[in-house]
Motif scaffolding. Sequence first.
Motif, PDB file in Angstrom:
ATOM      1  N   GLU A 194     -60.467  17.431 -59.979  1.00  0.00           N
ATOM      2  CA  GLU A 194     -61.122  18.876 -59.811  1.00  0.00           C
ATOM      3  C   GLU A 194     -61.947  18.956 -58.726  1.00  0.00           C
ATOM      4  O   GLU A 194     -62.435  19.941 -58.437  1.00  0.00           O
ATOM      5  CB  GLU A 194     -61.869  18.560 -61.561  1.00  0.00           C
ATOM      6  N   ARG A 195     -62.938  18.455 -58.147  1.00  0.00           N
ATOM      7  CA  ARG A 195     -63.613  18.704 -57.564  1.00  0.00           C
ATOM      8  C   ARG A 195     -63.135  18.727 -56.439  1.00  0.00           C
ATOM      9  O   ARG A 195     -63.708  19.747 -55.539  1.00  0.00           O
ATOM     10  CB  ARG A 195     -64.122  17.365 -57.245  1.00  0.00           C
ATOM     11  N   GLN A 196     -62.200  18.278 -55.808  1.00  0.00           N
ATOM     12  CA  GLN A 196     -61.368  18.983 -54.404  1.00  0.00           C
ATOM     13  C   GLN A 196     -60.657  20.523 -54.977  1.00  0.00           C
ATOM     14  O   GLN A 196     -61.659  21.377 -53.627  1.00  0.00           O
ATOM     15  CB  GLN A 196     -60.531  17.866 -54.362  1.00  0.00           C
ATOM     16  N   ARG A 197     -60.420  20.585 -55.009  1.00  0.00           N
ATOM     17  CA  ARG A 197     -60.173  21.908 -55.982  1.00  0.00           C
ATOM     18  C   ARG A 197     -61.277  23.313 -56.149  1.00  0.00           C
ATOM     19  O   ARG A 197     -60.918  24.343 -55.520  1.00  0.00           O
ATOM     20  CB  ARG A 197     -58.884  21.869 -57.307  1.00  0.00           C
ATOM     21  N   MET A 198     -62.754  22.485 -56.552  1.00  0.00           N
ATOM     22  CA  MET A 198     -63.439  23.573 -56.682  1.00  0.00           C
ATOM     23  C   MET A 198     -64.199  23.845 -55.253  1.00  0.00           C
ATOM     24  O   MET A 198     -64.507  24.298 -54.878  1.00  0.00           O
ATOM     25  CB  MET A 198     -64.813  22.400 -57.544  1.00  0.00           C
ATOM     26  N   GLU A 199     -64.322  22.595 -54.026  1.00  0.00           N
ATOM     27  CA  GLU A 199     -64.708  22.618 -52.820  1.00  0.00           C
ATOM     28  C   GLU A 199     -63.468  23.680 -52.413  1.00  0.00           C
ATOM     29  O   GLU A 199     -64.823  24.631 -51.410  1.00  0.00           O
ATOM     30  CB  GLU A 199     -64.745  21.082 -52.255  1.00  0.00           C
ATOM     31  N   SER A 200     -62.596  23.351 -52.315  1.00  0.00           N
ATOM     32  CA  SER A 200     -61.139  24.552 -51.711  1.00  0.00           C
ATOM     33  C   SER A 200     -61.507  25.992 -52.202  1.00  0.00           C
ATOM     34  O   SER A 200     -61.196  26.795 -51.717  1.00  0.00           O
ATOM     35  CB  SER A 200     -59.448  23.192 -52.101  1.00  0.00           C
ATOM     36  N   ARG A 201     -62.200  26.192 -53.306  1.00  0.00           N
ATOM     37  CA  ARG A 201     -62.189  27.803 -53.714  1.00  0.00           C
ATOM     38  C   ARG A 201     -63.659  28.426 -53.514  1.00  0.00           C
ATOM     39  O   ARG A 201     -63.672  29.316 -52.593  1.00  0.00           O
ATOM     40  CB  ARG A 201     -61.799  27.666 -55.428  1.00  0.00           C
ATOM     41  N   LYS A 287     -48.388  16.860 -58.703  1.00  0.00           N
ATOM     42  CA  LYS A 287     -48.413  17.033 -57.162  1.00  0.00           C
ATOM     43  C   LYS A 287     -49.312  17.845 -56.572  1.00  0.00           C
ATOM     44  O   LYS A 287     -48.952  18.247 -56.893  1.00  0.00           O
ATOM     45  CB  LYS A 287     -47.542  16.015 -56.078  1.00  0.00           C
ATOM     46  N   PRO A 288     -50.313  17.559 -56.230  1.00  0.00           N
ATOM     47  CA  PRO A 288     -51.422  18.301 -55.646  1.00  0.00           C
ATOM     48  C   PRO A 288     -50.823  19.481 -54.731  1.00  0.00           C
ATOM     49  O   PRO A 288     -50.378  18.486 -53.102  1.00  0.00           O
ATOM     50  CB  PRO A 288     -52.943  18.295 -54.594  1.00  0.00           C
ATOM     51  N   ASP A 289     -50.690  20.691 -54.652  1.00  0.00           N
ATOM     52  CA  ASP A 289     -49.894  21.111 -53.053  1.00  0.00           C
ATOM     53  C   ASP A 289     -51.286  21.419 -52.325  1.00  0.00           C
ATOM     54  O   ASP A 289     -50.630  21.667 -50.891  1.00  0.00           O
ATOM     55  CB  ASP A 289     -49.796  22.692 -53.821  1.00  0.00           C
ATOM     56  N   CYS A 290     -52.433  21.264 -52.779  1.00  0.00           N
ATOM     57  CA  CYS A 290     -52.967  20.846 -50.945  1.00  0.00           C
ATOM     58  C   CYS A 290     -54.869  20.510 -51.796  1.00  0.00           C
ATOM     59  O   CYS A 290     -54.538  19.953 -52.645  1.00  0.00           O
ATOM     60  CB  CYS A 290     -53.842  23.143 -50.904  1.00  0.00           C
ATOM     61  N   VAL A 291     -55.068  19.903 -49.805  1.00  0.00           N
ATOM     62  CA  VAL A 291     -56.148  18.749 -50.535  1.00  0.00           C
ATOM     63  C   VAL A 291     -56.725  19.105 -49.865  1.00  0.00           C
ATOM     64  O   VAL A 291     -56.842  19.015 -48.400  1.00  0.00           O
ATOM     65  CB  VAL A 291     -55.744  17.433 -50.125  1.00  0.00           C
ATOM     66  N   GLU A 307     -57.628  21.543 -44.707  1.00  0.00           N
ATOM     67  CA  GLU A 307     -56.435  21.854 -45.901  1.00  0.00           C
ATOM     68  C   GLU A 307     -55.861  21.121 -44.987  1.00  0.00           C
ATOM     69  O   GLU A 307     -55.056  20.988 -44.582  1.00  0.00           O
ATOM     70  CB  GLU A 307     -55.909  22.989 -46.104  1.00  0.00           C
ATOM     71  N   VAL A 308     -55.620  19.840 -46.167  1.00  0.00           N
ATOM     72  CA  VAL A 308     -54.310  19.059 -46.163  1.00  0.00           C
ATOM     73  C   VAL A 308     -52.633  19.428 -46.700  1.00  0.00           C
ATOM     74  O   VAL A 308     -52.800  20.022 -47.856  1.00  0.00           O
ATOM     75  CB  VAL A 308     -54.142  17.515 -46.467  1.00  0.00           C
ATOM     76  N   ARG A 309     -50.989  19.565 -46.548  1.00  0.00           N
ATOM     77  CA  ARG A 309     -50.455  20.080 -46.818  1.00  0.00           C
ATOM     78  C   ARG A 309     -49.226  19.190 -46.428  1.00  0.00           C
ATOM     79  O   ARG A 309     -49.137  18.939 -45.773  1.00  0.00           O
ATOM     80  CB  ARG A 309     -49.512  21.952 -46.709  1.00  0.00           C
ATOM     81  N   ASP A 310     -48.725  19.439 -46.750  1.00  0.00           N
ATOM     82  CA  ASP A 310     -46.780  18.550 -46.855  1.00  0.00           C
ATOM     83  C   ASP A 310     -46.043  19.980 -47.074  1.00  0.00           C
ATOM     84  O   ASP A 310     -44.635  18.995 -47.287  1.00  0.00           O
ATOM     85  CB  ASP A 310     -47.252  17.610 -48.470  1.00  0.00           C
ATOM     86  N   LYS A 311     -46.012  20.540 -47.815  1.00  0.00           N
ATOM     87  CA  LYS A 311     -44.609  21.662 -47.737  1.00  0.00           C
ATOM     88  C   LYS A 311     -44.800  23.085 -46.909  1.00  0.00           C
ATOM     89  O   LYS A 311     -44.614  23.845 -46.754  1.00  0.00           O
ATOM     90  CB  LYS A 311     -43.938  22.382 -49.171  1.00  0.00           C
ATOM     91  N   PRO A 312     -44.388  22.327 -44.829  1.00  0.00           N
ATOM     92  CA  PRO A 312     -44.487  23.757 -43.787  1.00  0.00           C
ATOM     93  C   PRO A 312     -43.316  24.737 -44.313  1.00  0.00           C
ATOM     94  O   PRO A 312     -43.218  25.978 -43.319  1.00  0.00           O
ATOM     95  CB  PRO A 312     -43.868  22.936 -42.583  1.00  0.00           C
ATOM     96  N   SER A 313     -42.554  24.595 -45.329  1.00  0.00           N
ATOM     97  CA  SER A 313     -40.813  25.401 -45.293  1.00  0.00           C
ATOM     98  C   SER A 313     -41.479  26.579 -45.937  1.00  0.00           C
ATOM     99  O   SER A 313     -40.892  27.824 -46.002  1.00  0.00           O
ATOM    100  CB  SER A 313     -40.203  24.300 -46.119  1.00  0.00           C
TER     101      SER A 313
END
Length: 407
Positions: A194-201, A287-291, A307-313
């Motif tokens: 939740e902290r990660q999502r808050m920081e991202s926003r 699973k998170p879409d973005c970290v 931002e870390v992501r794993d769905k480049p498609s």
Amino acid sequence: MDPLSALRDFTVRGELDSISGVGDDFRFAGDYSFPCSIETAYRSKQGNLYTLETLVFFIRHHHLKHTDYLQSARFHRIPAITLPDRKPLLDYLQGKVASSDAIEILPPTSAVGVGDTEEYRPEDPSYHIGADPSSLAASSGGGGGGEARVQEPLDYVSLLRVLERPLKDRESLLECRNRDFYSVLVASTRREEERQRMESRQRKDEIVAKTRLISSEDRVDDGGGFEVTPKPKMHLKGTKIGEGVPIILVPSAFQTLITIYNVKEFLEDGVYVPTDVKVKAMRGAPKPDCVTVQKKLSRDRVVAAYEVRDKPSAFKPEDWERVVAVFVLGKEWQFKDWPFKDHVEIFNKIIGFFVRFEDDSVESAKIVKQWNVKIISISKNKRHQDRAAALEVWDRLEDFMRSRSHS
């Protein structure tokens, strides 16, 4: 015969089924009978003598994994042997070795035959371990006119130890019944997500605010019109980094060491946590879409976020313009449908990392060595070394970002 030798003899002969518990005693076929709680001559590395009950339970369950054996021992309320004692004790009981340094020569304790009338009575103060009954009678003045034999002083410590029964060992003391620490771990993990999502926003809001501020600083020209101040842009070797936070790509496959599940612990805390451990801790959470990750491993002021992501498609062209780094799996198919000609072009525009265990075979990195990729090695067990590996990733990434921003 002492209880340890009797147990070894029955184990070597394959007659463990002949040992039965009758009341508070173990009966070895029709040959011997010992109290379950009697201490044997085998001393653990922790200093205590193992009881016969502990050794009998262990030799009957030695085929279990040590963790399963411990759980079974706790369930039956039987003191367990420790892991360091497991193999040498088993080798001795099975006859693979003739003796052991852990065996102490104790005062002889007579095994009581099943049909004998004389009972084993450690609770009787007049019973002296190893004493000759005739010498006891003589020393007490009973019967006979011969010269009384001098009785050795009673070994009260040995008498007390015969009566002792360990209630708890170190592992059982560490147990906290009716306490579920797994739920604490899950709650902590959820708070961190939740902290990660808050920081991202928050960072995205800051980017939007900065964009609006730049737009509001448009200057008015002499003709009354507006002269728009152009926005500053960074270039990545001929390709601009798109507006927003730079992107780091990780593989979505579980067979790689760094995934979207554990990348934050590795890059921010300098600790490698296996992906399967993180997945278990999430207990079914999606699973998170973005970290979002930041460099927190040094005293330097935090000046950048990624931002870390794993769905480049699912990327749009503007998303690809923000990609600055990739953790590679070591397989060509990872780059399928990427908007580049080949891996040469990819690693000219994006910095690549391959994380591996230091004792893995050379074959695991055979393909990667042909690419312009930095190989980062970590230990399977020495977690204190993870920090240096994470710092190496940050140093390489920051050098890459500086060189591209000035090109």
